[in-house]
Design an enzyme around this catalytic site. Sequence first.
Site, PDB file in Angstrom:
ATOM      1  N   ASP A  22      -3.891  -4.251  -3.852  1.00 12.03           N
ATOM      2  CA  ASP A  22      -3.709  -3.549  -5.131  1.00 12.03           C
ATOM      3  C   ASP A  22      -4.665  -4.094  -6.198  1.00 12.03           C
ATOM      4  OD1 ASP A  22      -2.414  -6.002  -5.261  1.00 12.03           O
ATOM      5  OD2 ASP A  22      -0.923  -5.300  -6.686  1.00 12.03           O
TER       6      ASP A  22
ATOM      7  N   ASP B  59       0.992   2.903   0.127  1.00 15.18           N
ATOM      8  CA  ASP B  59      -0.312   3.545   0.300  1.00 15.18           C
ATOM      9  C   ASP B  59      -0.437   4.779  -0.580  1.00 15.18           C
ATOM     10  OD1 ASP B  59      -1.015   1.641   2.125  1.00 15.18           O
ATOM     11  OD2 ASP B  59      -0.732   2.906   3.897  1.00 15.18           O
TER      12      ASP B  59
ATOM     13  N   HIS C  77       5.568   0.687   3.378  1.00 12.19           N
ATOM     14  CA  HIS C  77       4.119   0.666   3.177  1.00 12.19           C
ATOM     15  C   HIS C  77       3.521   2.067   3.022  1.00 12.19           C
ATOM     16  CE1 HIS C  77       3.382  -3.640   3.667  1.00 12.19           C
ATOM     17  NE2 HIS C  77       4.384  -3.623   4.530  1.00 12.19           N
TER      18      HIS C  77
END
Length: 278
Positions: free
Chosen positions: A76, A50, A46
């Site tokens: 997203d 990010d 993650h």
Amino acid sequence: LTDLPNRVQFQQLLEAAREQAGASGRFAVLALDLDEFKNVNDTFGHAAGDGLLRAFAERLQRFASSDVHIARLAGDEFALLAKGSAARDRHTVALLASDIVAAVASPFTVNGIRVSIGVSIGIAMAPQDGCLEIMRRADLALYRTKGEGRNGYRFYEAEMDERIEARRALSTDLRGALDRNEFLLHFQPIVSREGRVRGFEALVRWKHPKRGFVSPAEFIPLAEETGVIIPLGEWILQQACATAAGWPGDISIAVNLSPIQFRHSDLPLLVISALQES
């Protein structure tokens, strides 16, 4: 995370655009979704996801102006509001979308990792696509872009609403089809190189009372989405075994399974039950 306006702020911008535009004013909404973003999260973690969202937002910022507002709605999902000269006509908006697709095509470097993704875009324009419905219709166009290979853009068309409504109606009919005994099995022979029939593959067919036979390519994905595949899959297994029980002992039966059945049913028990009952 991205320093972009969020969904609430975007809705406020959209309301302001509606009020300023009036009945005859023009503006456009572009709904954006990153292609393969989940794979980046799953593969690299993650933190990389990010970082990719931040890098993507930076590229989007190149297109920001007094007439182009950008927001991150969730995950997203991003959106652009184009008005004034940026929404002068369909061609102008198409150029904007095309430039965004091209800008995202260049690989990203995130935490030392080289990542290549694409972006899918759906576009709706006011006033022709309606002011109140414009966000939903941009999403419909985005859905079509994804369904047609991703990494590109599509404008909203009226038949997209018709297709969604038809899909909704089919989904409603599908939920009761098993109880109404509308499914049946066809058996396709499995033949050896020597021409000997070794067994049969069970293929489910749906005979709709009004539509006639509905293509499995159409109703199987819908059954998976709605969860109907669980009782339907159990029925197929039971019916196939019951039919095959009357065949010669050296003729086998093959039953296709959905990945959903592995995740949401006790498959070994279902197989044992079907064999015991038949």
